[in-house]
Write an enzyme that holds these catalytic residues in place. Structure first.
Site, PDB file in Angstrom:
ATOM      1  N   GLU A  35       0.851  -1.193   0.000  1.00 50.39           N
ATOM      2  CA  GLU A  35       0.000   0.000   0.000  1.00 50.39           C
ATOM      3  C   GLU A  35       0.884   1.239   0.000  1.00 50.39           C
ATOM      4  OE1 GLU A  35      -2.488   2.929  -0.076  1.00 50.39           O
ATOM      5  OE2 GLU A  35      -3.234   0.878  -0.324  1.00 50.39           O
ATOM      6  N   GLY A 270     -16.814  11.839 -12.177  1.00 51.48           N
ATOM      7  CA  GLY A 270     -16.375  10.479 -12.456  1.00 51.48           C
ATOM      8  C   GLY A 270     -14.988  10.199 -11.919  1.00 51.48           C
ATOM      9  N   HIS A 443     -43.989  -6.109  11.775  1.00 50.48           N
ATOM     10  CA  HIS A 443     -44.732  -4.854  11.927  1.00 50.48           C
ATOM     11  C   HIS A 443     -44.479  -4.283  13.309  1.00 50.48           C
ATOM     12  CE1 HIS A 443     -48.092  -2.009  11.649  1.00 50.48           C
ATOM     13  NE2 HIS A 443     -48.417  -2.378  12.875  1.00 50.48           N
TER      14      HIS A 443
END
Length: 464
Positions: A35, A270, A443
């Protein structure tokens, strides 16, 4: 220099890369992940997570102003933008540390540095101290993407921002122009508009949120305009004249150009894949407008080289990247995983109101030749929505009229980003309308609207 050998090398530790690395290690592979900037990638550090933290602050601020509706009293309402930003950065920081911990726990070798493929199965990594040579039969590229910038509209960090600047704003916009109405543009428009910025959104096509169902896009536009936003579809920002404390935007619409003056611009037009400088093309990997061309299993056609997540085919979403990471790791380990189906990936936009969808829109289903049944159910017909003070919204379902297959589901309203997963599971299990109608929904919940929308598609709706 002798190379260190692994079974799998992952380049990029975002939601695709770190998940691929962990899954590979779980399956017994020796794994290294490289990374160059942040463990957790853009999503965790500069995207999905910190934006949601900021949007949550805006949501609470919005609710504070509605206190009277709920029988409550609140006065002296205000916000501290620096504190809002600090909270979002703290959340991102906590998760960043968590990724490092998970990699260590799973015995993944994590290397901070810049990687380049130098030959079959070989990766060279330039770190702050030295250059390391790595070797593996399988290399997974998960380098993600960055904000796309248009000529003349480039960000400068002062008055023209990308998402990164918008997450650590140098000032609170008073008059804001957002270029692009996809998820990123609309989320920032929603955040800053809620905090009081006079917000204009410009979209080049004929409607906002253009990947969503047209009916949902229309409802979103009405909701945003009701909140005070100005929406300009079929419009293009041609030029930005930058001053010390203002920007003059030249907007073309219908063959005419006019100008508006703002103090801040956010460009959200984008993304571009981070595929340059990796040596991919030298290896024979084909690129299409920066994105690596892969098959359904993320294979590039070059033996042992995979590309996942935002660096390859869309949809460009973190959860798609993670699932691809798992798929690729399992394939490398000798398994036979199912490919990720793009039309079964849910899209979620965390504006107010929220928007979520999966599968085909009504128009796409018709264009694909399906005879369809369409169901709709409004939030105003749901008891939980009324109790929450959230009567605006709709759930829409699209079915194949012949087979009963759930082709798509589209939602706008409170918490729909949580509700959509019910339909995602349904599509994965290849559900039909009958199975959904026979399911008992609890519900009082918002999820009851999912049931009613299915019932409506077949003329059996109860509560409208």
């Amino acid at each position: 220099m002798a190379a260190t050998t692994y079974d799998m090398i992952v380049i990029g530790a975002g939601p695709g890369g770190y998940v691929a690395a962990i899954r590979g290690a779980q399956l017994g592979l020796s794994v290294a992940v490289v990374e160059r900037e942040h463990m957790g990638g853009i999503c965790l550090n500069w995207g999905c997570i910190p934006t949601k933290a900021m949007l949550r602050s805006a949501e609470v601020f919005h609710l504070m102003h509605r206190a009277k509706e709920f029988g409550l009293e609140a006065s002296g309402l205000d916000y501290d933008l620096d504190a809002v930003v600090k909270r979002s950065r703290d959340v991102a920081g906590q998760l960043n540390k968590g990724v490092g911990h998970l990699l260590k726990k799973n015995k993944v070798t994590a290397i901070m540095g810049e990687a380049r493929l130098t030959g079959p199965g070989r990766v060279s990594v330039t770190t702050e101290k030295d250059t390391q040579e790595l070797e593996a039969k399988n290399i997974v590229v998960a380098t993600g993407a960055r904000a796309r910038e248009l000529p003349g509209l480039e960000a400068d960090g002062a008055r023209v921002w990308t998402y990164k600047h918008a997450l650590k704003p140098p000032h609170m916009p008073q008059k804001l122009l957002v270029i692009g109405s996809g998820a990123i543009g609309i989320e920032f428009a929603s955040f800053y508009n809620t905090l009081g910025a006079e917000t204009t959104v410009v979209e080049v096509v004929d409607r906002i949120l253009p990947v969503e169902d047209e009916e949902i896009s229309g409802m979103a536009r009405k909701a945003f305009e009701k909140q005070g936003m100005t929406i300009r579809a079929n419009s293009t920002v041609k030029q930005l004249d930058r001053g010390k404390d203002k920007v003059t935007a030249h907007i073309e619409s219908g063959g005419k150009t006019e100008t508006i003056e703002v103090d801040t611009v956010i460009s959200a037009v984008g993304i571009t894949a981070n595929t340059e400088g990796l040596g991919l093309e030298d290896m024979g990997v084909k690129l299409d407008r920066s994105f690596a061309v892969t098959d359904a299993y993320c294979r590039t056609g070059v033996d042992g080289v995979y590309v996942i997540g935002d660096a390859t085919n869309g949809p460009w979403l973190a959860h798609k990247a993670s699932h691809e990471g798992v798929m690729v790791a399992e394939a490398i380990a000798g398994g036979h995983p199912h490919p990720v189906s793009p039309d079964s990936i849910a899209g979620c936009t965390y504006c107010h109101p929220q928007i979520a969808s999966v599968g085909l829109t009504e128009a796409q289903a018709r264009d694909a030749g399906h005879e369809i049944n369409v169901g709709r159910f409004p939030f105003i017909g749901n008891g939980k929505a009324l109790a929450m003070g959230e009567p605006e919204g709709m759930i829409k379902t699209v079915f194949d009229a012949t087979t009963g297959a759930l082709l798509g589901a589209h939602m706008i309203g409170a918490e729909v980003t949580e509700l959509i997963q019910g339909y995602v599971v349904g599509r994965q299990l290849e559900t039909t309308e009958q199975e959904l109608m026979d399911s008992v929904f609890p519900h009082p919940t918002l999820s009851e609207m999912m049931h009613e929308s299915v019932l409506d598609a077949y003329g059996r709706v109860i509560h409208i």
